[in-house]
Motif scaffolding. Sequence first.
Motif, mmCIF file in Angstrom:
data_model
loop_
_atom_site.group_PDB
_atom_site.id
_atom_site.type_symbol
_atom_site.label_atom_id
_atom_site.label_comp_id
_atom_site.label_asym_id
_atom_site.label_seq_id
_atom_site.Cartn_x
_atom_site.Cartn_y
_atom_site.Cartn_z
ATOM 1 N N ALA A 203 -38.225 10.381 29.025
ATOM 2 C CA ALA A 203 -38.030 11.519 28.107
ATOM 3 C C ALA A 203 -36.922 11.180 27.110
ATOM 4 N N ALA A 204 -35.850 10.557 27.618
ATOM 5 C CA ALA A 204 -34.729 10.205 26.742
ATOM 6 C C ALA A 204 -35.179 9.164 25.725
ATOM 7 N N ARG A 205 -35.978 8.196 26.184
ATOM 8 C CA ARG A 205 -36.451 7.168 25.252
ATOM 9 C C ARG A 205 -37.363 7.775 24.192
ATOM 10 N N SER A 206 -38.169 8.768 24.653
ATOM 11 C CA SER A 206 -39.054 9.438 23.687
ATOM 12 C C SER A 206 -38.218 10.166 22.638
ATOM 13 N N ASP A 207 -37.130 10.836 23.086
ATOM 14 C CA ASP A 207 -36.261 11.552 22.136
ATOM 15 C C ASP A 207 -35.633 10.608 21.132
ATOM 16 N N ASN A 208 -35.328 9.409 21.600
ATOM 17 C CA ASN A 208 -34.643 8.470 20.709
ATOM 18 C C ASN A 208 -35.613 7.559 19.964
ATOM 19 N N GLY A 209 -36.892 7.888 20.063
ATOM 20 C CA GLY A 209 -37.885 7.094 19.339
ATOM 21 C C GLY A 209 -38.034 5.703 19.933
ATOM 22 N N ILE B 267 -37.369 9.469 44.116
ATOM 23 C CA ILE B 267 -36.203 9.476 43.207
ATOM 24 C C ILE B 267 -36.454 8.523 42.037
ATOM 25 N N THR B 268 -37.061 7.379 42.340
ATOM 26 C CA THR B 268 -37.345 6.415 41.266
ATOM 27 C C THR B 268 -38.247 7.057 40.211
ATOM 28 N N HIS B 269 -39.278 7.782 40.708
ATOM 29 C CA HIS B 269 -40.217 8.434 39.794
ATOM 30 C C HIS B 269 -39.479 9.439 38.906
ATOM 31 N N LEU B 270 -38.620 10.227 39.594
ATOM 32 C CA LEU B 270 -37.870 11.257 38.867
ATOM 33 C C LEU B 270 -36.977 10.639 37.792
ATOM 34 N N VAL B 271 -36.225 9.610 38.231
ATOM 35 C CA VAL B 271 -35.298 8.973 37.288
ATOM 36 C C VAL B 271 -36.080 8.339 36.134
ATOM 37 N N SER B 272 -37.231 7.730 36.448
ATOM 38 C CA SER B 272 -37.962 7.081 35.352
ATOM 39 C C SER B 272 -38.535 8.122 34.392
ATOM 40 N N GLU B 273 -38.887 9.315 34.917
ATOM 41 C CA GLU B 273 -39.353 10.386 34.013
ATOM 42 C C GLU B 273 -38.230 10.797 33.057
ATOM 43 N N THR C 77 -40.571 18.384 37.807
ATOM 44 C CA THR C 77 -39.549 18.576 36.766
ATOM 45 C C THR C 77 -40.107 19.245 35.509
ATOM 46 N N GLY C 78 -41.417 19.237 35.351
ATOM 47 C CA GLY C 78 -41.997 19.765 34.104
ATOM 48 C C GLY C 78 -41.893 18.751 32.980
ATOM 49 N N LEU C 79 -41.598 17.492 33.337
ATOM 50 C CA LEU C 79 -41.443 16.461 32.301
ATOM 51 C C LEU C 79 -42.703 15.610 32.129
ATOM 52 N N GLY C 80 -43.481 15.490 33.266
ATOM 53 C CA GLY C 80 -44.593 14.532 33.310
ATOM 54 C C GLY C 80 -45.594 14.688 32.172
ATOM 55 N N LEU C 81 -46.149 15.896 31.989
ATOM 56 C CA LEU C 81 -47.209 16.075 30.984
ATOM 57 C C LEU C 81 -46.677 15.897 29.569
ATOM 58 N N PHE D 252 -25.094 9.163 29.843
ATOM 59 C CA PHE D 252 -25.552 9.535 31.182
ATOM 60 C C PHE D 252 -26.874 8.834 31.506
ATOM 61 N N VAL D 253 -27.752 8.825 30.482
ATOM 62 C CA VAL D 253 -29.061 8.225 30.702
ATOM 63 C C VAL D 253 -28.934 6.730 31.000
ATOM 64 N N SER D 254 -28.075 6.052 30.218
ATOM 65 C CA SER D 254 -27.972 4.610 30.499
ATOM 66 C C SER D 254 -27.267 4.381 31.838
ATOM 67 N N MET D 255 -26.348 5.325 32.172
ATOM 68 C CA MET D 255 -25.702 5.222 33.489
ATOM 69 C C MET D 255 -26.759 5.384 34.588
ATOM 70 N N LEU D 256 -27.693 6.380 34.333
ATOM 71 C CA LEU D 256 -28.768 6.616 35.304
ATOM 72 C C LEU D 256 -29.551 5.346 35.550
ATOM 73 N N SER D 257 -29.955 4.712 34.410
ATOM 74 C CA SER D 257 -30.825 3.556 34.557
ATOM 75 C C SER D 257 -30.145 2.431 35.333
ATOM 76 N N HIS D 258 -28.822 2.257 35.103
ATOM 77 C CA HIS D 258 -28.165 1.172 35.836
ATOM 78 C C HIS D 258 -27.716 1.588 37.223
ATOM 79 N N GLU D 259 -27.017 2.717 37.291
ATOM 80 C CA GLU D 259 -26.381 3.105 38.552
ATOM 81 C C GLU D 259 -27.359 3.680 39.571
ATOM 82 N N PHE D 260 -28.514 4.207 39.100
ATOM 83 C CA PHE D 260 -29.468 4.776 40.050
ATOM 84 C C PHE D 260 -30.580 3.799 40.366
ATOM 85 N N MET D 261 -31.183 3.272 39.285
ATOM 86 C CA MET D 261 -32.363 2.440 39.496
ATOM 87 C C MET D 261 -32.040 1.195 40.318
#
Length: 623
Positions: A456-462, A446-452, A578-582, A397-406
């Motif tokens: 977060a996903a990149r942080s989870d995956n190191g 929306i760009t800001h939201l999607v990039s957050e 979203t509560g993701l920023g901080l 989903f995340v990689s779909m987000l990055s391509h299909e949304f961004m």
Amino acid sequence: MYESRSRPAGDAASVAGSEPEDLGPAIDDLATPIWVFDLVTLRIAWANRAALAFWKADNLAALRDRDFSDAMTPVVRLRLEELERGLRRGERLRETWTLHPDDEAVTVTCFFTPLPREGGSMAMQVEAHVVEDEATLQDRRAVEALRYAATIFLLIQDDGALISFNPLAAAWFPGLSGAQGSLVADILRLEETEARTLLSAMAERRAHSSEVEVPTAEGRRWMLLNARPIPDPLSGKTAYLIGMTDVTDRRRLEEERRHYENTLRQVVETAPVPLVVSRPLDGQLVYANAATADLFGVPVESLIGRPVNGYYLSTDARQEMVDRITEDGAIDRFNVTLCTARGRPFAASVSARIVSFKGEPAILAAITDVEADTVARRVLADALDRQTRLNEAHQEFVSMLSHEFMTPLSVIDGAARRVARRLKGPDEDGESAAWIQRIRDAAGRITHLVSEVLMAARSDNGLLTVTPEPTDVCALVETVVDRHQRIAPDHDIALETCGLAESIAVDPQVVDIVLSNLLSNAIKYSPGAGHIRVKVEGNGDGVAVAVADEGMGIPVNEMDRIFDRFYRCSSSGSIPGTGLGLDITKKLVELHGGVLWAESEYGRGSTFRFTLSTDRGEASTGE
Ligand code: ADP
């Protein structure tokens, strides 16, 4: 012959110096050996000529000097003490002793006459008659052995009256001395029932054996008492020889062992682990504890004495288990399927050892019902499987987000920018420009939201990385501040920089994202308008940044949760977020070797501060 270390050494000459003359030359000439023995110094004080010859001494002085320490065994001492007690009662005593005048045993019948001395000490005159008859000698020897035996001996009449006893008996029961004729049961203070049993055995001429607890010179002790009828050589009547040995220690050890065994039995009985003992050959159960009965759903009694085969789903499995135990002496966690008494199969793990049970080899086995564990493991494995699939779906989903949304978002923003450029000029349409700006703002949000979400996903995956490079921090923060000032023209953002070197090794992207997050929060949570101050300082270690606003502030009791992922303060109300920023900001700062923290006064504003370290090489969350 004699020894006494416990007695004070007296002056042998005091007896020898006065009494020889008193005894007279007639005694000196007698053919019977006669000597005076000092019971204090335990030495010979005087001896007649026959005695000198008996002791193989050259002269009296040599005999007086003779040391009898080697012969002074505890039993000899006991015997001498008993002898002294009799002499003090004024008795003239006759006893058989085995003496060693010249390393050779000579049996003598001795007559002892008391020689009390001034001051209360005691000497005795000994008149020795050598026993020469072989049969008598053998008898004497037997009597001597009895005297010196480590067992207490009493000889009593069949009515229970005391006839004789050995020195050890006198030592243990001082009441025996001079008590010939008295009832032994009274002297020993036997309990009434015990005394009666002994007397009735004697009346029936039976041997008797029992353990009795009696008061002795050593305190109350348990004695093994053996009474057997023997003919009294003097009277010809039936007498009883009582032998007594101290069994107190043995009884105490037995008591301890019994106690230990009881405790152990209780432990095994009540152990929460099912324990069984079976015979290897026919598989018959010889022991099972309560937990086993619970496991199989039958009373313990119906398990014992029955073959264990019925409780195995397959007898082959049991045979394999027995073979392995017999081969290796033990098995650990052998997996097998067992059945309850009602035939319900369940997975079990058996650990067993070969032990000796009632003298026979047996198998001691501990059974663990692993059915519940197996189910729990299966549930866990399913959950893990589901989670893995969910994670994979999330990744997709995340990689779909990055391509299909961004991609469409940047297309929208780019197109809006081009249209805006075209509208500039003589025929500029103010209303259209406002619409285009709204399109761009919406696309930006929306760009800001999607990039957050992506971050977060990149942080989870190191996959978050920090790559420091020489950066003009001053210019960088000015750009970020300007950008936000443009977005929020109603807010007044002031920038103060000090002590910044021209080039500092930081990751410019990290600085941009972190500062942007804090600035956009400062703007967001200062609704309406307000002053925002950004202070950037250079320090030896890197940079220190503070973003202070005069907005709504953070409730005190929520301060420690604002860096949690998805946490939004109760005060944020309808402000979008979203509560993701901080959460991401903090991770980036820490990845850059720094710290991020907040200070706030609810209702008056907040200050977020962070530091970035310059000696941080390339780093990523995947390190
Ligand atoms: P978001 O802003 O998307 O909700 P953040 O992780 O950036 O998520 O912030 C978490 C929460 O912390 C916010 O929802 C808000 O309640 C509080 N917060 C953050 N910055 C500020 C600030 N400058 N002033 C007041 N509250 C803030």
